[in-house]
Design a protein around this motif. Structure first.
Motif, mmCIF file in Angstrom:
data_model
loop_
_atom_site.group_PDB
_atom_site.id
_atom_site.type_symbol
_atom_site.label_atom_id
_atom_site.label_comp_id
_atom_site.label_asym_id
_atom_site.label_seq_id
_atom_site.Cartn_x
_atom_site.Cartn_y
_atom_site.Cartn_z
ATOM 1 N N ILE A 1 0.869 -1.133 0.070
ATOM 2 C CA ILE A 1 -0.040 0.182 -0.002
ATOM 3 C C ILE A 1 0.682 1.211 -0.023
ATOM 4 N N ALA A 2 2.065 1.316 0.850
ATOM 5 C CA ALA A 2 2.648 2.485 0.753
ATOM 6 C C ALA A 2 3.668 2.593 -0.289
ATOM 7 N N GLY A 3 3.988 1.570 -0.944
ATOM 8 C CA GLY A 3 4.618 1.606 -2.296
ATOM 9 C C GLY A 3 3.689 2.299 -3.237
ATOM 10 N N LEU A 4 2.635 1.639 -3.299
ATOM 11 C CA LEU A 4 1.694 1.978 -4.305
ATOM 12 C C LEU A 4 1.440 3.525 -4.292
ATOM 13 N N LEU A 5 1.118 3.947 -2.925
ATOM 14 C CA LEU A 5 0.587 5.555 -3.031
ATOM 15 C C LEU A 5 1.996 6.302 -3.309
ATOM 16 N N ASN A 6 3.355 6.061 -2.690
ATOM 17 C CA ASN A 6 4.376 6.655 -3.288
ATOM 18 C C ASN A 6 4.482 6.717 -4.789
ATOM 19 N N LEU A 7 4.300 5.696 -5.562
ATOM 20 C CA LEU A 7 4.410 5.393 -6.754
ATOM 21 C C LEU A 7 3.296 6.252 -7.500
ATOM 22 N N ALA A 8 2.291 6.533 -7.032
ATOM 23 C CA ALA A 8 1.170 7.231 -7.292
ATOM 24 C C ALA A 8 1.592 8.741 -7.529
ATOM 25 N N GLU A 9 2.431 9.095 -6.418
ATOM 26 C CA GLU A 9 2.889 10.516 -6.341
ATOM 27 C C GLU A 9 3.743 10.526 -7.465
ATOM 28 N N TRP A 10 4.922 9.642 -7.546
ATOM 29 C CA TRP A 10 5.804 9.723 -8.499
ATOM 30 C C TRP A 10 5.188 9.850 -10.041
ATOM 31 N N GLN A 11 4.140 9.053 -10.297
ATOM 32 C CA GLN A 11 3.348 9.116 -11.727
ATOM 33 C C GLN A 11 2.547 10.538 -11.826
ATOM 34 N N GLN A 12 2.092 11.102 -10.770
ATOM 35 C CA GLN A 12 1.350 12.406 -10.678
ATOM 36 C C GLN A 12 2.441 13.371 -11.364
ATOM 37 N N HIS A 13 3.634 13.377 -10.619
ATOM 38 C CA HIS A 13 4.690 14.365 -11.125
ATOM 39 C C HIS A 13 5.133 14.272 -12.460
ATOM 40 N N GLN A 14 5.141 12.769 -12.951
ATOM 41 C CA GLN A 14 5.523 12.845 -14.390
ATOM 42 C C GLN A 14 4.168 13.085 -15.449
#
Length: 319
Positions: free
Chosen positions: A153-166
């Motif tokens: 869950i934590a990894g998915l949320l941080n990955l979502a933030e990363w993708q948002q920045h992209q």
């Protein structure tokens, strides 16, 4: 206590850990360290960073004294995150690097996964998107390999933030939806404030303040017992209200956000100051925005938060 942490029942978890220590003052070293680590986690969530660092430092010291490198990995990692929140990012990276080296020798799959999540998170905050993307994708893969739901869950949320920045908003929302589904089916409710807040931030980035306001209301409801979570969610609410030109309500949300974050998390407080500066600009009051821009930029530069610093400079230049 550990189960209650997973459920986001912070006060109950603290009571359970304290009861364990009182019932058995001579706990075996490993159980004593686990109790202190749990108390540290709860203190962090409740905004008591001094308490968090105190409990976690005791666990780290006991681990070193007893040559228990396995529990030292977790203690050093948690201490690094506490120090990061307090504003010592260089010290945090040093702690996590030491923990990572230990984990390579004695760490479990859980600890290696958690370190990947945390290192990815720190790299995101530094603005190192290339390094963050590698760490976070590795974290999600490790979590799935070892069937670690919390870390996934934590990894998915941080990955979502990363993708948002992209600018990959659909992909980011898909990660948030997957995290929400996992949290719901496993009753790991402690992540809900962050899940809804991330959904709101993606909505803002995509230019949909209505969706952002709906999501952040869910976040605030879920964060009722977590002051730092409330502070971060109120900032997002203030930004969404600003985008909707509801300026008075936005100012009230940002004022409350800064009250909760100031003195507890300098980075998140600076992000609220940046949001407030932008509110003044939206109201046509450039003069009132300047002290807030100054305070935010000073904090971001001191911490090394390059993305946020660039965002501050750009907003001020465009004023």
């Amino acid at each position: 206590s550990t189960v209650q942490i997973a459920a986001g029942a912070w006060a109950a978890s603290r009571e359970s850990a304290q009861a364990a220590l009182q019932a058995a003052p001579q706990l075996p070293d490993q159980l004593w360290m686990r109790a202190q680590l749990n108390l540290g986690i709860v203190a962090n969530e409740l905004g008591d960073l001094d308490g968090a660092i105190g409990h976690t430092s005791q666990a780290a010291a006991r681990a070193r004294q007893t040559h228990d490198d396995f529990w030292r990995v977790t203690a050093e990692m948690n201490l690094g995150l506490d120090i990061f929140t307090q504003g010592d990012w260089d010290g945090a990276i040093q702690r996590l690097t030491e923990a990572n080296e230990l984990a390579g020798r004695v760490g479990s799959g859980t600890q290696r996964t958690q370190l990947a999540v945390n290192l990815g998170y720190l790299l995101l905050r530094r603005g190192d998107d290339a390094g963050a993307g590698v760490q976070l994708q590795a974290a999600v893969n490790l979590a799935r390999q070892h069937q670690l739901v919390r870390q996934e869950i934590a990894g998915l949320l941080n990955l979502a933030e990363w993708q948002q920045h992209q600018g990959e908003f659909d992909a980011a929302l898909a990660q948030v939806t997957a995290a929400e589904r996992l949290a719901s089916t496993t009753h790991i409710h402690g992540f809900l404030p962050e899940i809804y807040r991330r959904r709101a931030q993606i909505g803002l980035a995509a230019g949909d303040p209505v969706a952002a306001l709906a999501a952040v209301e869910q976040s605030l409801t879920a964060a009722v017992d977590a002051p730092l979570e409330q502070g971060m969610s109120l900032r997002v609410q203030g930004r969404a209200l600003t985008a909707s030109r509801q300026f008075a309500a936005a100012a009230a949300a940002l004022a409350r956000s800064l009250d909760l974050l100031a003195g507890a998390d300098p980075y998140e407080a600076a992000r609220t100051q940046l949001a407030w500066a932008r509110l003044h600009l939206a109201q046509g009051d450039a003069a009132a925005s300047q002290p807030l821009f100054d305070a935010a930029a000073e904090c971001f530069e001191r911490l090394g938060a390059q993305r946020d610093l660039q965002e501050t400079w750009t907003a001020r230049r465009d004023a």
